[in-house]
Design an enzyme around this catalytic site. Structure first.
Site, PDB file in Angstrom:
ATOM      1  N   ALA A  46      59.136  51.087  35.716  1.00 23.19           N
ATOM      2  CA  ALA A  46      58.382  50.233  34.799  1.00 23.19           C
ATOM      3  C   ALA A  46      57.096  49.736  35.437  1.00 23.19           C
ATOM      4  O   ALA A  46      56.053  49.659  34.784  1.00 23.19           O
ATOM      5  CB  ALA A  46      59.243  49.055  34.350  1.00 23.19           C
ATOM      6  N   ILE A 190      53.719  37.367  31.851  1.00 16.28           N
ATOM      7  CA  ILE A 190      53.358  38.561  31.089  1.00 16.28           C
ATOM      8  C   ILE A 190      52.506  38.185  29.887  1.00 16.28           C
ATOM      9  O   ILE A 190      51.454  38.787  29.625  1.00 16.28           O
ATOM     10  CB  ILE A 190      54.625  39.323  30.648  1.00 16.28           C
ATOM     11  CG1 ILE A 190      55.371  39.864  31.865  1.00 16.28           C
ATOM     12  CG2 ILE A 190      54.256  40.475  29.702  1.00 16.28           C
ATOM     13  CD1 ILE A 190      56.707  40.507  31.533  1.00 16.28           C
ATOM     14  N   HIS A 454      32.734  33.547  57.554  1.00 14.38           N
ATOM     15  CA  HIS A 454      31.924  32.775  56.603  1.00 14.38           C
ATOM     16  C   HIS A 454      30.816  33.674  56.041  1.00 14.38           C
ATOM     17  O   HIS A 454      30.203  34.425  56.777  1.00 14.38           O
ATOM     18  CB  HIS A 454      31.296  31.570  57.297  1.00 14.38           C
ATOM     19  CG  HIS A 454      30.385  30.783  56.401  1.00 14.38           C
ATOM     20  ND1 HIS A 454      30.859  29.911  55.444  1.00 14.38           N
ATOM     21  CD2 HIS A 454      29.027  30.756  56.298  1.00 14.38           C
ATOM     22  CE1 HIS A 454      29.836  29.373  54.796  1.00 14.38           C
ATOM     23  NE2 HIS A 454      28.708  29.870  55.309  1.00 14.38           N
TER      24      HIS A 454
END
Length: 477
Positions: A46, A190, A454
């Site tokens: 799935a 979902i 940074h």
């Protein structure tokens, strides 16, 4: 492998080739075990075919469309046109590439692949019903078995998926056109991810949720940031309602929702939509296995209880992934698959669920790992927390995405990191740093003293850790 009445055997039988199953099969093969992997559908399960991967492809595509159309502040003026069929084709290409890759990995590892279904005959044997060319069946004996059959969307009464207007998340990933009006039942991860996709693509999206909060499994200060952003995208929320029924009208669906608590709401509501997406959760796939014939126990919801080594009540039968219960996360299944294979091979292994991250790919994203402050307190710990807002992050501001924050939780006595929550840009990526710290038993000082590049979003993690120690530079302590 002989097809027919002959019974063959294998060291390890894996049922299901999703993220838990195929990883278990490959790892077991790496450990010199004879492995047979049975899959009735597409490799990847799935997650790859109907979940994680296709949904993230659409999330990415919809993000590009949305940002292109909302960049006037940066001096960019555009009115993008979305060809959903082309986006779906691109998504399908990604899925096909990854699916074939899994099959190749299994073959290269020496895994014996079978297309078909498996049903237990007893605790040491299954019946394989083959699919495709050369259909037939055979019996297969196993020394050990790993059940990795996954989950499927839950249907609710009166909202069956046989009508094209009522869809699960599976169907919502394959619309041929963008719905003018979309109603989503359920504001879990979902429902909220797909609300993000289709509101970005131009749908009028309404979300019905039984509880009084979007993303109810998350803390309110996190969920509210996502909800407010969704509302700015045009999503309309109806909290405290449940879907009761629907009727066809002029080619559309009219949904009736009733109050979940009549004391909070005194009337029903009706919502009209081209499609109704039912996103109320998923249930385990155990009903097709004849699992009782193997003596494997399941709980009231159909999940298979396991221990930290993924063993069921039968010492030689394991369960991994969604079928083994919450949290239903692909990477959880993969880790469990590795552990099950290693335990079968006689290696010491166990799953540490405390260092298991989770992500929600909404706008902005959410990333979590470990304990919340309340959970730590409920366990008798004395937690200390540090936070850093992305509004104070130079990189977040230069990306024009300064919503949200990083929160880190540690024990006051030892300063050992035990949890974190991030809501903001790239939260799904950032949370991995803190998961690694929890896995290593790191302390706040370990994060705070690590120089972060940074300007990057990851600096917010360093600042949050330092804030917990009252040493942050770019915010008040």
């Amino acid at each position: 492998m002989v097809v027919g009445d002959v019974t063959t055997s294998t060291d390890v039988l894996v049922i299901g080739a999703g993220p838990g199953g195929y990883v278990a099969a490959i790892r077991a093969a790496q450990l010199a075990l004879d492995v047979t992997l049975v899959e009735k559908g597409e490799y990847g399960g799935a997650c790859l075919n109907r979940g994680c991967i296709p949904s993230k492809a659409l999330i990415h595509g919809s993000k590009l469309a949305s940002e292109a159309g909302q960049a006037e502040e940066l001096g960019i003026y555009a009115d993008p046109t979305v060809a959903l069929d082309e986006m779906i084709n691109w998504k399908d290409g990604v899925v096909d590439q990854l699916t074939s890759g899994i099959e190749q990995l299994c073959t290269a590892a020496g895994v014996n692949l079978l297309k078909g279904t498996a049903e237990f005959a007893d605790e040491n044997k299954v019946r394989i019903i083959h699919q495709g060319e050369g259909q037939g069946s055979e019996s297969l004996k196993f020394e050990n078995c790993i059940i990795a059959t996954g989950s499927r969307p839950i249907e609710i009464p009166g909202f069956g998926f046989e009508d094209e207007r009522i869809v699960s998340s599976d169907g919502a990933l394959n619309f041929d056109t963008v719905p003018d009006e979309l109603v989503i039942v359920g504001a879990g991860y979902i429902g909220m991810e797909l609300a993000t996709v289709y509101s970005r693509l131009g749908s009028d999206v309404s979300v019905i949720e039984m509880l009084e909060q979007a993303l109810p499994s998350y803390e309110e200060d996190i969920a509210s940031i996502v909800r407010k952003r969704a509302e700015r995208l045009g999503v309309d929320f109806h909290f405290g309602y449940t879907a009761d029924s629907w009727a066809a009208s002029d080619g559309k669906a009219v949904l009736t929702a009733v109050p979940a608590d009549e004391a909070a709401h005194d009337s029903d509501i009706e919502l009209t939509a081209d499609r109704i997406l039912v996103a109320v959760g998923r249930r385990p796939v155990t009903d097709t296995l004849s699992i009782d014939d193997a003596g494997v126990e399941t709980n009231a919801q159909g999940f298979i209880p396991t221990d930290s080594t993924c063993r069921t009540n039968k010492e030689h039968i394991f369960a991994v992934g969604d079928v083994a219960g919450e949290p239903m996360l692909a990477h959880k299944g993969s880790k469990e698959g590795e552990v099950a294979a290693e335990v079968i091979a006689g290696e010491p292994a166990a799953v540490d669920y405390q260092a298991l991250p989770a992500a929600v790919f909404t706008d902005p994203e959410i990333g979590t790992v470990g304990l919340t402050e309340n959970e730590a307190a409920n366990k008798g710990m004395t937690p200390v927390t540090g936070e850093f807002q992305f509004q104070a992050s130079g990189r977040a501001l230069t990306a024009n995405r300064a919503e949200g924050f990083v929160r880190i939780i540690a024990t006051k006595e030892t300063e050992r990191v035990i949890g974190a929550q991030i809501v903001g840009p790239e939260a799904s990526e950032l949370i991995a740093e803190i998961a690694a710290m929890i896995e290593m038993g790191a302390k706040l000082e370990d994060i705070g003293s690590t120089v972060h590049t940074h300007p990057t979003l990851s600096e917010a993690i360093m600042e949050a850790a330092q804030n917990a120690r009252e040493k942050a530079i770019h915010r008040r302590n």
